[in-house]
Design an enzyme around this catalytic site. Structure first.
Site, PDB file in Angstrom:
ATOM      1  N   GLU A  54      40.293 -33.700 -64.826  1.00  0.00           N
ATOM      2  CA  GLU A  54      39.514 -34.901 -64.530  1.00  0.00           C
ATOM      3  C   GLU A  54      39.985 -35.568 -63.235  1.00  0.00           C
ATOM      4  O   GLU A  54      39.169 -36.037 -62.428  1.00  0.00           O
ATOM      5  CB  GLU A  54      39.630 -35.905 -65.684  1.00  0.00           C
ATOM      6  CG  GLU A  54      39.130 -35.372 -67.020  1.00  0.00           C
ATOM      7  CD  GLU A  54      40.238 -34.775 -67.869  1.00  0.00           C
ATOM      8  OE1 GLU A  54      40.227 -35.006 -69.093  1.00  0.00           O
ATOM      9  OE2 GLU A  54      41.122 -34.077 -67.313  1.00  0.00           O
ATOM     10  N   ALA A 158      48.627   1.541 -78.680  1.00  0.00           N
ATOM     11  CA  ALA A 158      47.772   2.672 -78.323  1.00  0.00           C
ATOM     12  C   ALA A 158      47.894   3.725 -79.414  1.00  0.00           C
ATOM     13  O   ALA A 158      48.992   3.988 -79.917  1.00  0.00           O
ATOM     14  CB  ALA A 158      48.189   3.255 -76.977  1.00  0.00           C
ATOM     15  N   THR A 204      61.481   0.681 -80.437  1.00  0.00           N
ATOM     16  CA  THR A 204      60.667   0.830 -79.227  1.00  0.00           C
ATOM     17  C   THR A 204      61.557   0.889 -77.991  1.00  0.00           C
ATOM     18  O   THR A 204      61.304   1.661 -77.061  1.00  0.00           O
ATOM     19  CB  THR A 204      59.655  -0.320 -79.113  1.00  0.00           C
ATOM     20  OG1 THR A 204      58.739  -0.237 -80.202  1.00  0.00           O
ATOM     21  CG2 THR A 204      58.869  -0.249 -77.812  1.00  0.00           C
ATOM     22  N   GLU A 289      54.073  -5.685 -78.792  1.00  0.00           N
ATOM     23  CA  GLU A 289      53.753  -4.340 -78.302  1.00  0.00           C
ATOM     24  C   GLU A 289      54.402  -3.215 -79.114  1.00  0.00           C
ATOM     25  O   GLU A 289      54.326  -2.055 -78.726  1.00  0.00           O
ATOM     26  CB  GLU A 289      54.123  -4.210 -76.825  1.00  0.00           C
ATOM     27  CG  GLU A 289      53.165  -4.922 -75.894  1.00  0.00           C
ATOM     28  CD  GLU A 289      53.098  -4.303 -74.502  1.00  0.00           C
ATOM     29  OE1 GLU A 289      53.677  -3.228 -74.302  1.00  0.00           O
ATOM     30  OE2 GLU A 289      52.473  -4.911 -73.626  1.00  0.00           O
ATOM     31  N   THR A 294      57.313  -2.858 -86.620  1.00  0.00           N
ATOM     32  CA  THR A 294      57.229  -4.284 -86.262  1.00  0.00           C
ATOM     33  C   THR A 294      55.791  -4.775 -86.328  1.00  0.00           C
ATOM     34  O   THR A 294      55.503  -5.841 -86.889  1.00  0.00           O
ATOM     35  CB  THR A 294      57.809  -4.511 -84.857  1.00  0.00           C
ATOM     36  OG1 THR A 294      59.176  -4.095 -84.833  1.00  0.00           O
ATOM     37  CG2 THR A 294      57.722  -5.973 -84.455  1.00  0.00           C
TER      38      THR A 294
END
Length: 347
Positions: A54, A158, A204, A289, A294
């Site tokens: 604003e 993926a 990972t 990811e 997890t």
């Protein structure tokens, strides 16, 4: 066909989105000022700590007389409190703008209807709820954070055409097994740059040795989060590199070492403890990811808001199964040779 109010509100949304990578933990907000059917000013919240939408729009108007017959459109309720900047509702009243059209109410406790109340008490004609669902979606991270007291959680992985997220590993040496085409790296980096943090589990890090940074586009790397219960990971792994800060959740100790921070949590309620810590740190969004364990934990405990799933044009035949979702409503699009499925958790 959209009404005039909806057309101007859509423009507010389009402007607001320009602040996606730079305004958190504030919400994205856009503003348009119209006088006699003509847009006389536009503005959006550009960067956290700087002027609100604003203010940026109002400051563009050189002739203050135009305010007297103007309508101010804004995607989110104007603030009514003193924060890093003065209240926008005060400025609107001070300029004598008679009409204000608002997309949605701000759930933040310091605002939550107070801005609208202040405007109406000052005699301003206020309309609320124009493109309300679209303006709510615009700030899904901000609203989830304040309403649910936790970050907005995006799950991303993926998988192959036969439903595997990883191969069957014969040894412990790190190796990335690409499922999707190289073109998806840029999209992944775009997604990473839009969130405040990115999280992976210990396996990972061991299997893929990722950096979890933004490299193929211009953008800020998120805060890296690693779940490592026994704090056993070697600090030589890429995720501990100095390109970004990293938090390691463990069960033993709290410690800070430069860009690394070890945070002790109760692993009997691990996800709750992690999300509570992130809430206390004002982290409003997390991209999860991996790995499969997890991701499935977040799904099983219903602590997720959105899933983004790449499906590559390949088969593994055996290996680690991809996480399982039970929600049947989804949006599917193509990205080169890959497919992207977006699932929203409305439970």
């Amino acid at each position: 066909m959209m009404s005039q109010d909806e057309i101007y509100m859509q423009r507010c949304i389009d402007l607001a989105q320009k602040g996606l990578k730079s305004v958190a933990p504030n919400p994205m907000v856009g503003c348009v000022i119209v006088n006699q059917g003509k847009v006389i000013a536009e503005g959006y919240h550009v960067r956290y700590g700087e002027a609100h939408a604003e203010v940026n729009a109002i400051n563009q108007v050189e002739n203050p007389e135009l305010f007297k017959t103007a309508t101010l459109y804004v995607s989110l309720e104007p603030c009514a409190h003193f924060g890093k900047t003065p209240p926008c509702s005060n400025l609107i009243i001070e300029k004598g703008i008679p009409n204000v059209v608002i997309g949605c109410i701000d759930p933040f406790a310091e605002v939550a209807g107070k801005g609208i109340e202040k405007l109406r008490k000052a005699g301003v004609n206020v309309t609320v709820g124009v493109l309300e669902q679209e303006t709510l979606q615009l700030n899904k991270r901000f609203f989830t954070f304040h309403e649910n007291k936790r970050p907005y959680i995006i799950l991303k992985w993926a998988q192959t055409l036969d439903g595997y997220i990883d191969i069957k590993r014969e040894d412990e040496s790190p190796k990335i097994n690409w499922i999707t085409t190289p073109q998806t790296k840029q999209l992944t980096d775009t997604w990473r740059s839009q969130e405040m943090a990115i999280l992976v589990g210990k396996n990972t890090v061991l299997n893929d040795n990722p950096k979890l940074t933004v490299r193929t586009i211009l953008g800020k790397s998120p805060l890296r989060l690693v779940i490592d219960r026994k704090a056993e990971l070697s600090l030589s792994h890429n995720v501990f590199s100095p390109e970004a800060s990293t938090v390691i959740f463990n069960e033993s100790f709290d410690k800070e070492e430069g860009h690394l921070r070890f945070v002790k949590i109760d692993f009997s309620v691990a996800l709750d403890a992690i999300l509570d810590w992130l809430y206390q740190q004002d982290i409003q969004s997390v991209l999860v990811e991996g790995g499969a364990y997890t991701l499935q934990q977040f799904i099983n405990e219903d602590k997720w808001d959105e899933a983004r799933i790449y499906t590559g044009n390949t088969f593994f035949n055996e290996g680690v199964k991809a996480p399982q979702l039970t929600i049947e409503e989804f949006e599917k699009t193509s990205y080169g040779k890959d497919q992207i499925t977006i699932v929203n958790n409305h439970s």
